[in-house]
Design an enzyme around this catalytic site. Structure first.
Site, PDB file in Angstrom:
ATOM      1  N   THR A  72      31.299  24.591  72.914  1.00  0.00           N
ATOM      2  CA  THR A  72      30.941  23.199  72.295  1.00  0.00           C
ATOM      3  C   THR A  72      29.391  23.105  72.845  1.00  0.00           C
ATOM      4  O   THR A  72      29.115  23.527  73.817  1.00  0.00           O
ATOM      5  CB  THR A  72      31.888  22.130  73.236  1.00  0.00           C
ATOM      6  N   GLY A  73      28.637  22.571  71.858  1.00  0.00           N
ATOM      7  CA  GLY A  73      27.096  22.527  72.071  1.00  0.00           C
ATOM      8  C   GLY A  73      26.382  22.424  70.800  1.00  0.00           C
ATOM      9  O   GLY A  73      27.165  22.243  69.719  1.00  0.00           O
ATOM     10  N   ARG A 102      25.782  20.854  56.068  1.00  0.00           N
ATOM     11  CA  ARG A 102      25.899  21.756  57.594  1.00  0.00           C
ATOM     12  C   ARG A 102      27.028  22.190  58.146  1.00  0.00           C
ATOM     13  O   ARG A 102      28.027  21.503  58.212  1.00  0.00           O
ATOM     14  CB  ARG A 102      25.039  21.054  58.485  1.00  0.00           C
ATOM     15  N   VAL A 103      27.356  23.663  58.509  1.00  0.00           N
ATOM     16  CA  VAL A 103      28.434  23.984  59.110  1.00  0.00           C
ATOM     17  C   VAL A 103      27.898  24.416  60.493  1.00  0.00           C
ATOM     18  O   VAL A 103      26.909  25.258  60.706  1.00  0.00           O
ATOM     19  CB  VAL A 103      29.239  24.856  58.255  1.00  0.00           C
ATOM     20  N   GLY A 104      28.596  24.058  61.479  1.00  0.00           N
ATOM     21  CA  GLY A 104      28.236  24.660  62.998  1.00  0.00           C
ATOM     22  C   GLY A 104      28.957  25.861  63.342  1.00  0.00           C
ATOM     23  O   GLY A 104      29.472  26.504  62.467  1.00  0.00           O
ATOM     24  N   ASP A 105      28.795  26.087  64.683  1.00  0.00           N
ATOM     25  CA  ASP A 105      29.540  27.254  65.187  1.00  0.00           C
ATOM     26  C   ASP A 105      30.970  27.265  65.265  1.00  0.00           C
ATOM     27  O   ASP A 105      31.591  28.199  65.431  1.00  0.00           O
ATOM     28  CB  ASP A 105      28.825  27.440  66.674  1.00  0.00           C
ATOM     29  N   THR A 143      32.890  17.974  70.489  1.00  0.00           N
ATOM     30  CA  THR A 143      33.966  19.049  70.114  1.00  0.00           C
ATOM     31  C   THR A 143      35.163  19.120  70.957  1.00  0.00           C
ATOM     32  O   THR A 143      34.957  18.982  72.137  1.00  0.00           O
ATOM     33  CB  THR A 143      33.059  20.097  69.724  1.00  0.00           C
ATOM     34  N   GLY A 145      25.218  23.860  67.918  1.00  0.00           N
ATOM     35  CA  GLY A 145      26.046  24.874  67.193  1.00  0.00           C
ATOM     36  C   GLY A 145      25.098  25.849  66.621  1.00  0.00           C
ATOM     37  O   GLY A 145      25.394  27.054  66.427  1.00  0.00           O
TER      38      GLY A 145
HETATM   39  N1  ASP Z   1      29.251  22.882  68.552  1.00  0.00           N
HETATM   40  C1  ASP Z   1      29.370  21.677  67.743  1.00  0.00           C
HETATM   41  C2  ASP Z   1      28.655  21.927  66.153  1.00  0.00           C
HETATM   42  O1  ASP Z   1      27.520  22.323  66.324  1.00  0.00           O
HETATM   43  C3  ASP Z   1      29.268  20.522  68.173  1.00  0.00           C
HETATM   44  C4  ASP Z   1      29.882  20.145  69.481  1.00  0.00           C
HETATM   45  O2  ASP Z   1      30.503  20.912  70.102  1.00  0.00           O
HETATM   46  O3  ASP Z   1      29.976  19.109  69.668  1.00  0.00           O
HETATM   47  O4  ASP Z   1      29.116  21.633  65.239  1.00  0.00           O
END
Ligand code: ASP
Length: 346
Positions: free
Chosen positions: A264-265, A241-244, A213, A267
């Site tokens: 980033t991480g 799916r939707v992340g953070d 991200t 989610g």
């Molecule tokens: N945080 C992002 C998600 O979970 C992924 C990422 O940070 O690379 O969608």
């Protein structure tokens, strides 16, 4: 007469305060970026790859900083900065986004203005070239905060944003990452069936270079903070799916009273821990410094919960924090015209 004098003094005081507020202070302008956190170690990097990543990070910093230096807003700076990284195939955002289980690229993004508290977000886009610009359009040109899927794409088209064929986002490297992960998933499911008779989808993400991200946070000369984040999500994601990232308060948050944060991480953990807002809340309600608040959430709370990743953050005084609990995080900041970029743990 006394009363009139009182009001006159009050008026003068207010005028002075507002003049002081509108006077730009260029000494504190700051821009911080990330290009994702994860299993990024020197061992799985080549010097060429490292150079290429650093080049784009520096280019992104320069682009946003040029706006801040001219007295531009933090909002303009974070959007322009994120667009540079979205356009680069190296990062998991815009071109070069990771693949879903179905072999598609589905993009999420969010932006927040710390001055007004307004925010805009988009999720599951497949045809908008720069999702961060779509998020900003949602914030500024709609009465909503988040638009998803086909509706969001219709909106982006109506607002004249650049639309591309979904194949624009495809890169071979990301496609191969999906194939590898699917193979491993197949092996794991087989093993789970063999040993316990049950199949497990847990940790299907947690292999290889999973994060990437991009994000930017900035403080402009007028003391305004802004945050922007954009992503393709996580390789092999499924079921819409939707992340953070587009969840305001989880992956993206900005408030002039405290700080601007982009995460980033993994989610799912960042959503459950409301990471970005939690950092701002620790500053607001507990009087924590930016560093203490960011460390508390990323290095303690998330670690305890098993959530891998990191954040970038800037406060209203231009202090910078970039903690991460993963092996590495593409990151950098620029202050007083001096840029620093880093990838691994120092
Ligand atoms: N945080 C992002 C998600 O979970 C992924 C990422 O940070 O690379 O969608």
């Amino acid at each position: 007469m006394k009363k009139q004098l009182y009001f006159l003094c009050l008026f003068l005081l207010m005028a002075i305060v507002s003049m002081a507020q509108s006077k730009p202070d260029y000494s504190k302008i700051t821009l911080v970026i990330h290009g994702g956190a994860g299993t990024i170690t020197k061992a799985n990097m080549t010097p060429e790859k490292e150079k290429a990543y650093k080049e784009v990070l520096n280019q992104a910093l320069k682009t946003g900083y040029a706006i801040l230096e001219k007295g531009g807003s933090s909002l303009d700076a974070v959007e322009a900065t994120v667009r540079v990284m979205e356009d680069s195939p190296l990062f998991n955002a815009g071109k070069g986004a990771v693949f879903t289980n179905e072999g598609k690229n589905e993009l999420d993004a969010a932006i927040m203005d710390g001055k007004t508290g307004k925010a805009g977000a988009v999720a599951s886009l497949t045809t908008v070239r720069n999702p961060i610009t779509a998020a900003r359009a949602v914030m500024e040109q709609s009465e909503h905060v988040m638009l998803i899927g086909q509706g969001a794409e219709k909106f982006a088209k109506e607002k004249g944003l650049e639309i591309v064929d979904p194949s624009y986002f495809r890169t071979e490297t990301r496609y191969q990452q999906l194939q590898k992960l699917k193979e491993k998933e197949g092996e794991k499911t087989k093993l789970d069936h063999d040993s316990s008779g049950t199949s497990s989808t847990e940790n299907i993400f947690v292999e290889g270079e999973k994060f990437g991200t991009v994000g930017a946070v900035a403080l402009d000369a007028y003391g305004n903070l802004a945050a922007a984040t954009s992503t393709g999500g996580m390789t092999n994601k499924r079921y819409g799916r939707v992340g953070d990232v587009p969840i305001i308060g989880a992956g993206t948050y900005a408030d002039n009273n405290t700080c601007a944060v982009s995460a980033t991480g993994h989610g799912e953990y960042f959503i459950r821990s409301v990471v970005a807002h939690d950092i701002a809340a620790l500053m607001e309600y507990k009087g924590y410094s930016l560093k203490k608040a960011a460390d508390e959430v990323v290095m303690k709370k998330l670690v305890k919960r098993g959530g891998e990743g990191g954040v970038i953050a800037v406060d209203r005084d231009g202090n910078v924090a970039m903690p991460f609990n993963s092996a590495g995080m593409y990151r950098g900041y620029i202050k007083k015209g001096k840029a620093e970029v880093a990838i691994y743990k120092e």
